[in-house]
Design an enzyme around this catalytic site. Structure first.
Site, PDB file in Angstrom:
ATOM      1  N   THR B 141       0.879  -1.178   0.000  1.00  9.60           N
ATOM      2  CA  THR B 141       0.000   0.000   0.000  1.00  9.60           C
ATOM      3  C   THR B 141       0.916   1.228   0.000  1.00  9.60           C
ATOM      4  O   THR B 141       1.328   1.686  -1.052  1.00  9.60           O
ATOM      5  CB  THR B 141      -0.975  -0.009   1.194  1.00  9.60           C
ATOM      6  OG1 THR B 141      -0.245  -0.190   2.399  1.00  9.60           O
ATOM      7  CG2 THR B 141      -1.997  -1.100   1.050  1.00  9.60           C
ATOM      8  N   LYS B 163       4.079  -7.221   3.669  1.00  6.03           N
ATOM      9  CA  LYS B 163       3.870  -5.791   3.457  1.00  6.03           C
ATOM     10  C   LYS B 163       3.855  -5.084   4.810  1.00  6.03           C
ATOM     11  O   LYS B 163       3.701  -5.714   5.844  1.00  6.03           O
ATOM     12  CB  LYS B 163       2.591  -5.514   2.689  1.00  6.03           C
ATOM     13  CG  LYS B 163       1.339  -5.671   3.535  1.00  6.03           C
ATOM     14  CD  LYS B 163       0.150  -4.974   2.932  1.00  6.03           C
ATOM     15  CE  LYS B 163       0.283  -3.483   2.934  1.00  6.03           C
ATOM     16  NZ  LYS B 163       0.190  -2.843   4.277  1.00  6.03           N
ATOM     17  N   THR B 174      -1.616  -2.350   7.984  1.00  5.56           N
ATOM     18  CA  THR B 174      -1.700  -3.802   8.047  1.00  5.56           C
ATOM     19  C   THR B 174      -0.392  -4.457   7.719  1.00  5.56           C
ATOM     20  O   THR B 174       0.288  -4.080   6.784  1.00  5.56           O
ATOM     21  CB  THR B 174      -2.743  -4.394   7.091  1.00  5.56           C
ATOM     22  OG1 THR B 174      -4.016  -4.004   7.534  1.00  5.56           O
ATOM     23  CG2 THR B 174      -2.675  -5.908   7.062  1.00  5.56           C
ATOM     24  N   GLU B 253       6.767   4.388   8.185  1.00  5.14           N
ATOM     25  CA  GLU B 253       6.458   5.667   7.525  1.00  5.14           C
ATOM     26  C   GLU B 253       7.346   6.800   8.007  1.00  5.14           C
ATOM     27  O   GLU B 253       7.406   7.091   9.191  1.00  5.14           O
ATOM     28  CB  GLU B 253       5.007   6.034   7.771  1.00  5.14           C
ATOM     29  CG  GLU B 253       4.090   5.300   6.832  1.00  5.14           C
ATOM     30  CD  GLU B 253       2.666   5.739   7.016  1.00  5.14           C
ATOM     31  OE1 GLU B 253       1.923   5.605   6.035  1.00  5.14           O
ATOM     32  OE2 GLU B 253       2.324   6.182   8.095  1.00  5.14           O
ATOM     33  N   ASN B 385       0.704  11.163   8.121  1.00  4.88           N
ATOM     34  CA  ASN B 385      -0.500  10.729   8.825  1.00  4.88           C
ATOM     35  C   ASN B 385      -1.411  11.866   9.226  1.00  4.88           C
ATOM     36  O   ASN B 385      -2.588  11.648   9.517  1.00  4.88           O
ATOM     37  CB  ASN B 385      -0.110   9.905  10.058  1.00  4.88           C
ATOM     38  CG  ASN B 385       0.348   8.531   9.653  1.00  4.88           C
ATOM     39  OD1 ASN B 385      -0.438   7.740   9.155  1.00  4.88           O
ATOM     40  ND2 ASN B 385       1.627   8.250   9.842  1.00  4.88           N
ATOM     41  N   THR B 390      -9.639  11.789   5.156  1.00  8.43           N
ATOM     42  CA  THR B 390     -10.595  10.757   4.760  1.00  8.43           C
ATOM     43  C   THR B 390     -11.246  11.088   3.414  1.00  8.43           C
ATOM     44  O   THR B 390     -11.727  12.187   3.242  1.00  8.43           O
ATOM     45  CB  THR B 390     -11.702  10.648   5.835  1.00  8.43           C
ATOM     46  OG1 THR B 390     -11.078  10.480   7.088  1.00  8.43           O
ATOM     47  CG2 THR B 390     -12.603   9.474   5.548  1.00  8.43           C
TER      48      THR B 390
END
Lengths: 390, 390
Positions: B141, B163, B174, B253, B385, B390
């Protein structure tokens, strides 16, 4: 009067010179304290854990700029010496002195600076608002503002000062609180009231999840206003502690927003508190609040990893700015998204612009509630804590 | 060959189109899996927890771009449909298909995209390096690089892909891992080996402490190379899982440095792991590493709040860049500071410039060790982040 000297029998003084500050608070009475749960504890905490057994204080001495941690035997001698210095200033004995330190870890105290500052401020001890403010200013390290709280009830007053939370500060962390009341209570009453109040306030503030080696909260009851109702006192003490806790959260390093998370209808207060703390401490929740994103996926993901058992399908999540509330998801049904409920999502985004964000998580899995406080995670936090060097 | 197709009997294919990716891995054999401990779990995890009881797989289907979480009955139907789609491609039955998803929470799957992608890549299933790489790419992702690991032992091979870790990504978190061996083991052997290996690898990666709703690791043993020594297999599996875990930590990240924390001489492996995870997850430690500051005060403060009992006065803390090691503090004595030991402090600062920082905490309070992996906390993490909406 807004600070601790609103309590009868409390005299304060404080000085801040560069990074070295000293506060003296004289208040004779029964006393209790709670301390950090970190295994590595400061020398003054080691000393106080033992001394506070007698449940009585004539006053406290608090230095900022050096935490007196990892300083071995010398550190303990220095903490004892601080008590002697204050005892002399208060014309009492060292066993009736509370000692606390905040600042850098792993350096020996400059006891000469403390002694000199004490000599200069002891004659300035006063029972007025300015004196309380001076004491609150003196114990600050990287705090941006001093923290005061007061609760006046019929017949007695509770008031406290505090400094910044947890290990929020670069090597300079620590939460210290000094609380006073003029009501008359035994040390056991004070201890049990403080344990409950601290658990519902200071222990529910998460800035970065790090716990300092020096955290402590002291309470002294001068008793000058006589006996008061214990339940009434507990409620006033909790009010003062929660006010201080919220100020600590607001003043978290680099924070732009205060976050209040309330978990309702949980199997126990402990469970509710654990979930609230986990959500308010989640880096993904903290960055979402910073980015003003009503990202409820992160809220439920954080709630779900708190180690508490509940029914995920029964949960309702909403957010509020204090005025307007938007339900984001209820019992498995999404109520704010960009496809089916774009208006609700837009409304939710709008209220994220506020300086205070209230998150409500209703588990519908019991009847207990708890609230925790924190702040957003910003580039500024990383800058402050990353760019600081030993 | 560096990817999963180095294992006999493994065929792979993958496609990534915008944010929607699909991987197919065909490998017939006994199988086991471990799943997220989050209470909120994805629909495919609900399905797989039940299905994996039979201990057998013909292959897996994995989509990226949508996590299929908080999607209720429709989500479960969609997860089942994914199994049917793959079963058709592999000419088998849906109960022998592993299903996993990663991506955004709270959206229904685009099952039409998955079906279309599956139809197109099923004919491309191959037993070669490129096919394994395609599968690893398809499940990414926000990962910056695909993650492969392989361990060849006499008579058998273990290899896996994975991942990104935990909830590191903006709504797209995830950790997924798919591991294969051509050795022959029962499902119970696989399960017990995977539990131990996952506990010593994936469960010791902390990027931000958030746990995804979708985390899972699958292992399939094709058995084509016959029986192998179980101890030898466990060690090879652990090697593969640790390699994948370290890659996940490196790819955290916004990370600029990988942090490896080893806690030695603890009362139990669990205690050692808890302290290692707490230290590597501490925001103050992470920002200190980012700022290249050998701030051992933060290391011991984090260790002390892990909830493990040890003797703080017995602890030795050192850091290393893999070549040079500097002892910062030993059993209460400070060995690197700017006053008494400036040379050691300077040396310690120097080795903080490396891309990998190794922290060693020796408790001298038992005989068990554990290692945990993480990364530094940077402004970039906050930006990624916080700025995502959204």
């Amino acid at each position: 009067m807004k600070s601790i000297c609103a309590v009868e029998g409390v005299y304060a003084a404080g000085i801040k010179e560069g990074k070295f500050g000293l506060a003296l608070i004289r208040a004779k009475g029964t006393a209790a304290a709670v301390f950090t749960k970190n295994l590595f504890v400061a020398a003054p905490v080691i000393l106080m854990k033992e001394r506070m057994e007698n449940g009585f204080l004539d006053g406290v001495i608090v230095n900022s700029g050096n935490a007196n941690v990892y300083t071995g035997e010398q550190g303990l001698l220095d903490a004892r010496r601080m008590a002697e210095i204050a005892a002399e200033a208060f014309s009492t004995t060292p066993d009736k002195i509370g000692v606390a330190s905040t600042g850098v870890i792993g350096r020996f105290l400059h006891i000469d600076i403390i002694e000199d500052q004490c000599k200069r401020i002891a004659p300035l001890l006063k029972h007025d608002e300015e004196a309380g403010i001076n004491a609150a200013n003196a114990i600050m390290t990287t705090d941006l503002f001093p923290k005061h709280a007061i609760c006046e009830r019929p017949g007695f007053t509770v008031a406290g000062i505090a400094k910044g939370s947890g290990m929020i500060a670069p090597n300079m962390g620590t939460m210290l609180a000094f609380i006073y009341t003029d009501a008359d209570f035994t040390k056991d009453e004070l201890k049990s009231a403080l344990l409950v109040a601290a658990d519902r306030s200071f222990n529910r503030v998460v800035v970065d999840g790090d716990t300092s080696t020096n955290d402590c909260a002291f309470i002294t009851a001068t008793g000058l206003k006589g006996k008061a109702d214990f339940g009434e006192f507990c409620s006033a003490l909790e009010e003062v502690c929660i006010s201080l806790a919220k100020q600590i959260a607001e003043d978290g390093e680099g924070a732009t927003k205060m976050i209040e998370v309330t978990v309702r209808n949980a199997p126990s207060e402990e469970d509710a508190a654990e979930i609230a703390r986990t959500v308010v401490g989640s880096p993904l929740v903290k960055t979402a609040v910073y980015g003003e994103d009503p990202n409820w996926g992160r809220l439920i993901a954080a709630a779900g990893r708190a180690g508490v058992v509940f029914d995920p399908d029964a949960v309702t999540v909403s957010i509020s700015d204090g005025d307007v509330t938007v339900v984001l998801a209820r019992k498995g049904e999404i109520l704010a998204d960009d496809k089916i409920h774009p208006d609700a999502l837009l409304k939710a985004k709008g209220l994220m612009h506020g300086k205070k964000i209230f998150i409500d998580i209703d588990l519908d899995y019991g009847e207990y509630s708890a609230t925790a406080w924190g702040c957003d995670l910003t580039e500024k936090y990383v800058e402050i804590n990353g760019k600081y060097t030993t």
